[in-house]
Design an enzyme around this catalytic site. Structure first.
Site, PDB file in Angstrom:
ATOM      1  N   LYS A 193     -64.516   6.813  22.197  1.00  0.00           N
ATOM      2  CA  LYS A 193     -64.653   7.014  20.792  1.00  0.00           C
ATOM      3  C   LYS A 193     -66.208   6.414  20.439  1.00  0.00           C
ATOM      4  O   LYS A 193     -66.421   5.612  20.736  1.00  0.00           O
ATOM      5  CB  LYS A 193     -63.762   6.070  20.137  1.00  0.00           C
ATOM      6  N   SER A 251     -57.685   7.738  12.840  1.00  0.00           N
ATOM      7  CA  SER A 251     -59.168   8.201  13.198  1.00  0.00           C
ATOM      8  C   SER A 251     -59.469   8.444  14.706  1.00  0.00           C
ATOM      9  O   SER A 251     -60.491   9.352  14.809  1.00  0.00           O
ATOM     10  CB  SER A 251     -60.006   7.329  12.623  1.00  0.00           C
ATOM     11  N   SER A 275     -54.955   3.848  13.708  1.00  0.00           N
ATOM     12  CA  SER A 275     -55.776   4.782  14.023  1.00  0.00           C
ATOM     13  C   SER A 275     -55.836   5.465  15.643  1.00  0.00           C
ATOM     14  O   SER A 275     -56.419   6.254  16.189  1.00  0.00           O
ATOM     15  CB  SER A 275     -57.270   4.512  13.968  1.00  0.00           C
TER      16      SER A 275
END
Lengths: 493, 100
Positions: free
Chosen positions: A78, A158, A182
């Site tokens: 990420k 997210s 997330s």
């Protein structure tokens, strides 16, 4: 033999050790898949050349008999983990040009175990969102589609680039981060496994901060065993993070093979009566209860009376911490810089920050600044911290009688990219099940547990006691076994 | 209810700038969010201790020792904008004049 991209990490490690294929072949297969599905917009920055070079080193290590625990496994990271020499943006224009000179502890840990990084994946800007629609680098498209409906769906957020990468067979695992859900919500939306450990298990060093008292690294994989393997490599004490826990890293992989016979599973039945939950989610929940019973677990009703106030509590604490953390983005030392001749410094700050942040990030900075302003500090921020204590105490009391708690990961299946609600609160409601245990800092996992009537994956969440990732994984693996006949593969893959 | 004037005041504190239509839109959105947050008023927390950290253990402090050599080149590697080269050369971050 199965296609290389379809292997689980544990199978791939066995194949590599057995010389059935090489790490270069494994990584090249994933790079080909990434190129084929480029339109999903998974990556912000691809590092394929670097991956090819790393895979060659992995091959040498296998030949020398010196393979490490994740040697040659292709993963994506990420984009809020700082990676030395590789652009790290947190999906914001504020950091569109930021190249860290240091490596986050968690990404360093998996690299030290031989994992190969394919690239930095997309996310909601600064991890603020549940849809991956707030990224400066564009939306991520889920590889999933509902039956007989061509509409594009969100991969959750997210960590939406992470969930799309794993479910589209672009990466075998993807690092994510979880502040209020997330990792777990995107896992639920894409039929993948998403785990976050106890707060403090993974170092936050080098993770671009959102809300520091809640942020915790996590990982998305396709099986609970792979999640255990990855998490073992990610965790560990780090003196550079003052909230890092100085404890030995537990062995987790055996948990996924263990029996849940006699395990006490708490179910907060009052939450089941919430009218906003999709009936299909309730059905999955009830089915998961039956799976656990069939595996020999004991189901116990529990109460979490303050959890209904968790969303309000979170939307004070997280934006307050975010408004402080994001105060550093002024464009002066790094990141996007805009200036006009003759401006004073305050005007320059305003110009830089207004041009660099997206709407959702600005909204949260505004909420955070409001609740921290002198007139409202006690009414909101202090009150929310007190409520956080009550929510945390509810879990402590429940865990006096149960080993794990089982509740859904999200109130619905994935929604359409074009179904973005106009009222931000509607979007925030996606996290009603994941936020309460986050406020208590507990280990949690989402595991795919059903397909909806229109063929979309739904996820079940297991919450464990503080530091008890082992039983959290054990319970999740029981649900995984109970759902082994369900095909959690996006159509066409 | 959050007014346009309050939005303007908060935006000044947050160092963010909005035009008039953005201010009105934000006033509506922030009102919706604060209405949701007002749900906290339902619970009496008078005698409850605030929870500031979920870490039960005492935060560790490290010794204040120099552990890095000169990393100024690294620190200035990400400066951007028109004055970036000068900043790297003189090893100072450049801002508009702040002292008259």
């Amino acid at each position: 033999m199965k296609e290389l991209i379809k292997l689980n990490i544990s199978d791939a490690l066995a194949g590599l050790n057995n010389k059935d294929f090489t790490a270069s072949e494994l990584n090249n297969a994933h790079i080909d898949q990434a190129i084929k599905y480029k339109h999903l917009n998974v990556f912000i920055t691809e590092t394929f050349d670097r991956a090819v070079a790393q895979a060659k080193i992995a091959d040498e290590n296998y030949l020398k008999g010196q393979a490490r625990s994740l040697e040659g496994i292709p993963v994506s990271v990420k984009d809020l983990f700082c990676t030395k020499g590789v652009r790290s943006t947190s999906a914001s224009k504020a950091l569109y040009n930021f190249i860290p000179t240091y490596e986050s502890k968690v990404s360093a840990n998996i690299a030290e175990q031989g994992a190969v990084m394919l690239g930095k994946v997309n996310m909601d800007e600064f991890a603020m969102g549940s849809s991956n629609l707030t990224s400066y680098f564009g939306k991520v498209i889920s590889p999933w589609k509902a039956l007989n409906d061509p509409k594009e769906l969100v991969p959750g957020g997210s960590s939406g680039g992470s969930s799309a990468a794993v479910s589209a067979y672009i990466a075998m695992a993807a690092l994510g981060s979880d502040t209020g859900g997330s990792v777990r919500q995107p896992a639920a939306y894409t039929g993948t496994v998403g785990i976050k450990p106890t707060y403090g298990r993974c170092s936050r060093w080098g993770m671009i901060a959102f809300a520091s008292s809640l942020d915790q690294a996590g990982v998305l994989t396709r099986t609970t065993e792979d999640a255990a393997l990855m998490l073992e490599a990610m965790m560990g004490w780090d003196e550079r993070d003052s909230t890092s826990l100085n404890l030995p890293v537990p062995e987790l992989r055996s948990a996924t093979k263990g029996s849940v016979k006699g395990m006490k599973v708490g179910v907060p039945t009052e939450l089941m009566r919430n009218a906003n939950i999709d009936p299909e989610i309730i059905k999955m929940w009830q089915n998961s209860i039956e799976i656990m019973k069939a595996e020999g677990a004991e189901i116990i009703n529990i109460e979490l009376p303050h959890s209904k106030h968790a969303l309000a509590t979170y939307y004070v604490i997280a934006p307050a911490e975010a408004s402080s953390n994001l105060a550093r983005y002024d464009g002066i030392r790094y990141g996007n810089r805009e200036e006009v001749e003759g401006m004073n410094i305050d005007e320059m700050y305003e110009l830089n920050r207004s041009a660099s942040f997206g709407d959702e990030v600005k909204r949260r900075i505004m909420i955070g600044t409001y609740v921290l302003s002198s007139a409202f500090m006690d009414a909101y921020y202090l009150k929310a911290q007190k409520m956080r204590r009550l929510i945390s105490n509810d879990f402590k009391m429940a865990f006096e009688n149960v080993d794990v708690i089982m509740l859904p990961s999200a109130p619905t299946a994935a929604f359409g990219i074009d179904d973005k609600p106009s009222n931000p609160v509607t979007m925030y409601l996606n996290d009603i099940f994941t936020i309460p245990p986050s406020l208590a800092g507990l280990p949690c996992i989402s595991v795919p547990a059903a397909l909806s009537s229109n063929g979309l994956p739904l996820g079940m969440q297991i919450v464990g006691r503080t530091l008890d990732e082992y039983n959290t994984l054990k319970a999740a693996a029981a649900i995984e076994r109970g759902c082994k006949n369900i095909n959690f593969v996006p159509r066409g893959f | 209810m959050i007014t346009n004037e309050e939005v303007q005041k908060i935006s000044r504190l947050a160092k963010l700038k909005f035009n008039d239509s953005q201010i009105s839109e934000l006033a509506t959105q922030l009102t919706n969010i604060m209405d949701m947050i007002d749900d906290l008023n339902e619970v009496d927390c008078k005698d409850v201790q605030p929870l500031t950290s979920v870490c039960d253990t005492k935060l560790l402090l490290r010794k204040d020792e120099v552990t890095q050599n000169d990393i100024s080149d690294e620190l200035f590697s990400n400066v951007s904008g028109k004055s970036a080269d000068l900043a790297r050369e003189i090893k100072c971050f450049i801002v508009p004049k702040v002292i008259e």
